[in-house]
Design an enzyme around this catalytic site. Structure first.
Site, mmCIF file in Angstrom:
data_model
loop_
_atom_site.group_PDB
_atom_site.id
_atom_site.type_symbol
_atom_site.label_atom_id
_atom_site.label_comp_id
_atom_site.label_asym_id
_atom_site.label_seq_id
_atom_site.Cartn_x
_atom_site.Cartn_y
_atom_site.Cartn_z
ATOM 1 N N GLU A 198 0.827 -1.223 0.000
ATOM 2 C CA GLU A 198 0.000 0.000 0.000
ATOM 3 C C GLU A 198 0.854 1.264 0.000
ATOM 4 O O GLU A 198 0.386 2.340 0.356
ATOM 5 C CB GLU A 198 -0.941 -0.022 1.216
ATOM 6 N N ASP A 234 -3.973 -0.406 12.215
ATOM 7 C CA ASP A 234 -4.720 -1.621 11.854
ATOM 8 C C ASP A 234 -3.815 -2.805 12.156
ATOM 9 O O ASP A 234 -2.818 -3.017 11.472
ATOM 10 C CB ASP A 234 -5.114 -1.607 10.367
ATOM 11 N N GLU A 275 -7.983 -0.630 14.451
ATOM 12 C CA GLU A 275 -8.700 -1.603 13.626
ATOM 13 C C GLU A 275 -8.220 -3.028 13.925
ATOM 14 O O GLU A 275 -7.022 -3.261 14.067
ATOM 15 C CB GLU A 275 -8.455 -1.239 12.158
ATOM 16 N N ASP A 302 -12.868 -4.927 10.951
ATOM 17 C CA ASP A 302 -12.705 -5.176 9.507
ATOM 18 C C ASP A 302 -12.933 -6.676 9.271
ATOM 19 O O ASP A 302 -14.035 -7.085 8.892
ATOM 20 C CB ASP A 302 -11.303 -4.726 9.079
ATOM 21 N N LYS A 327 -15.755 -2.350 3.110
ATOM 22 C CA LYS A 327 -15.049 -2.728 1.883
ATOM 23 C C LYS A 327 -16.081 -3.385 0.969
ATOM 24 O O LYS A 327 -16.555 -4.486 1.269
ATOM 25 C CB LYS A 327 -13.956 -3.751 2.199
ATOM 26 N N ARG A 356 -8.293 -1.799 -0.771
ATOM 27 C CA ARG A 356 -7.684 -3.054 -0.364
ATOM 28 C C ARG A 356 -6.208 -2.979 -0.710
ATOM 29 O O ARG A 356 -5.779 -2.081 -1.433
ATOM 30 C CB ARG A 356 -8.355 -4.231 -1.087
ATOM 31 N N SER A 357 -5.440 -3.933 -0.219
ATOM 32 C CA SER A 357 -3.999 -3.834 -0.479
ATOM 33 C C SER A 357 -3.681 -3.993 -1.968
ATOM 34 O O SER A 357 -2.747 -3.369 -2.476
ATOM 35 C CB SER A 357 -3.240 -4.838 0.366
HETATM 36 P P1 PGA Z 1 -6.345 -6.489 2.648
HETATM 37 O O1 PGA Z 1 -6.352 -5.832 4.083
HETATM 38 O O2 PGA Z 1 -4.910 -6.868 2.382
HETATM 39 O O3 PGA Z 1 -7.190 -7.716 2.828
HETATM 40 O O4 PGA Z 1 -6.881 -5.516 1.677
HETATM 41 C C1 PGA Z 1 -6.348 -4.486 4.337
HETATM 42 C C2 PGA Z 1 -6.903 -4.285 5.720
HETATM 43 O O5 PGA Z 1 -6.757 -5.189 6.565
HETATM 44 O O6 PGA Z 1 -7.508 -3.262 6.007
HETATM 45 ZN ZN ZN Z 2 -7.893 -4.170 8.190
#
Ligand code: PGA
Ligand code: ZN
Length: 402
Positions: A198, A234, A275, A302, A327, A356-357
């Site tokens: 990210e 988070d 988070e 989340d 999300k 998302r990542s």
């Molecule tokens: P993700 O996680 O890699 O599943 O998008 C991001 C998050 O935990 O907020």
């Molecule tokens: Zn998260």
């Protein structure tokens, strides 16, 4: 009545170099709405399935042969009816047949095509005549977990900026990011430093050093800009929870110890948003932590809630958390997502809409944030797939000022 006249689906590249889907929906042969799905790396166990078991290519083929003929002819302005149709075509209760990523790209593309056919921006169509309120940006500054190789155990150390305008806030977070880079360069002068999925900094340091560095960079920026700012974390705690213990690279904590440890960090650093501090199955632990520090910070679920109305409703009953991450692709359709948002609003849960990542240039979440009056948006600080969202919000802010 406006009608969906055709639809297209294609495979495109996401920010990690993986394949994802993009859907185009055409209304009356001339108005196009386009949306792409993102991808998680630390996915919640209770999210809908992103693709059918046979994979993305099979999902695309199946969408062309089975779904498109059924979608054509439907009313794009009836989002609820359309999303119900997506569920009917899928037939499962977790989009395991169609793939939740294919469903969400389609659902959002329909919303965007509907807005186009009405000659409106999506956020405006959602707001109707209501007043637009801009969210506050939550930007990832230092990271690890499943988003980086050998980074911190906790997944994200972020900055929240409470500026007068969205633009001011988003720029303030870029100063925190730059300042953190300078601090890390000094601290690790002989080592290379990089960026994670990210575009948050990754360096060989522990969680406490990361939160201290973040806090220093935020204080510097807040002083320089005169803006109220604060840290957010988070943990994505499910990703380092096993056999009843939270594993910090060998240092293992029980749940009561984890609650103690995290409460201490929240108090010491005045953490604004916390988070997933505990495992995704631990509603009781969340409730206890919320009792303890819920007045001081926003505790966001989340992986705990996965944008799912049923799981959020269980959390509300138990007093687990006081905030929810939103999300869209965790739940598969815009209408399902909106039901979760409405439930959160009714119970005064704070909301953070999130990227998302693995991301694309799609900026629909910027519109959803404003269109639904969501308080915060978490979307990285830099990197084209992240700035796509910030820059769209800067445009929205300008349109509302005009
Ligand atoms: P993700 O996680 O890699 O599943 O998008 C991001 C998050 O935990 O907020
Ligand atoms: Zn998260």
């Amino acid at each position: 009545m406006a009608k969906i006249s055709s639809a297209k689906i294609r495979k495109i590249i996401d920010s990690r170099g993986n394949a994802t889907v993009e859907v185009d929906i055409f209304v009356d042969g001339k108005y196009m709405g386009r949306a792409a799905a993102p991808a998680g790396a630390s996915k919640g166990a209770f999210e809908v399935k992103d693709y059918p078991e046979e994979g993305i290519d099979f999902g695309i083929m199946q969408f062309r042969s089975v779904a498109i003929p059924k979608i054509v002819g439907s009313d794009p302005l009836d989002q609820k009816g359309f999303d119900k149709l997506l569920h009917e075509i899928d037939g499962s209760d977790d989009f395991a047949v169609m793939g939740g990523n294919i469903a969400i790209a389609t659902s959002l593309a329909v919303a965007k095509a509907a807005a186009k056919s009405e000659g409106m921006e999506l956020y405006r169509m959602m707001l109707k005549k209501g007043k637009a309120k801009m969210p506050y940006p939550v930007g990832n500054i230092i990271g690890g977990g499943k988003h980086a190789i050998n980074g911190t155990t906790m997944q994200e150390f972020l900055s929240v900026a409470f500026g007068k305008t969205y633009s001011d806030s988003a720029f303030a977070n870029t100063i925190v990011h730059k300042r953190t880079g300078e601090l890390l360069k000094k601290r690790f002068s002989d080592y290379p430093i990089g960026l994670g999925d990210e575009k948050a900094w990754v360096a060989a340091m522990g969680d406490m050093e990361a939160v201290q560095t973040l806090s220093d960079a935020i204080s510097y920026t807040s002083e320089k800009t005169g803006m109220a700012m604060g840290p957010a974390i988070d943990l994505a705690a499910s990703s380092f929870y096993a056999d009843g213990m939270y594993d910090y690279k060998g240092r293992k904590l029980t749940t009561p110890e984890q609650i103690e440890f995290i409460s201490g960090i929240v108090e010491k650093f005045s953490v604004k948003i916390l988070e997933d501090p505990l495992d995704e199955n631990d509603f009781e632990g969340f409730a206890e932590l919320t009792k303890r520090i819920g007045k001081k910070t926003i505790i966001v679920g989340d992986d705990l809630f996965v944008t799912n109305k049923k799981r959020l409703s269980q959390g509300i009953k138990m007093g687990a958390a006081n905030g929810v991450l939103i999300k869209p692709n965790q739940i598969g359709t815009l209408s399902d997502m909106i039901e979760t948002v409405e439930l959160a609003k009714k119970h005064n849960y704070e909301m953070v809409i999130s990227h998302r990542s693995g991301e694309t240039e799609d900026s629909t979440i910027a519109h959803l944030a404003v269109g639904l009056g969501i308080g915060y948006i978490k979307t990285g600080t830099i990197g084209g797939e992240r700035t796509a969202k910030h820059n769209e919000l800067i445009r929205i802010e300008e349109m509302e000022r005009a």
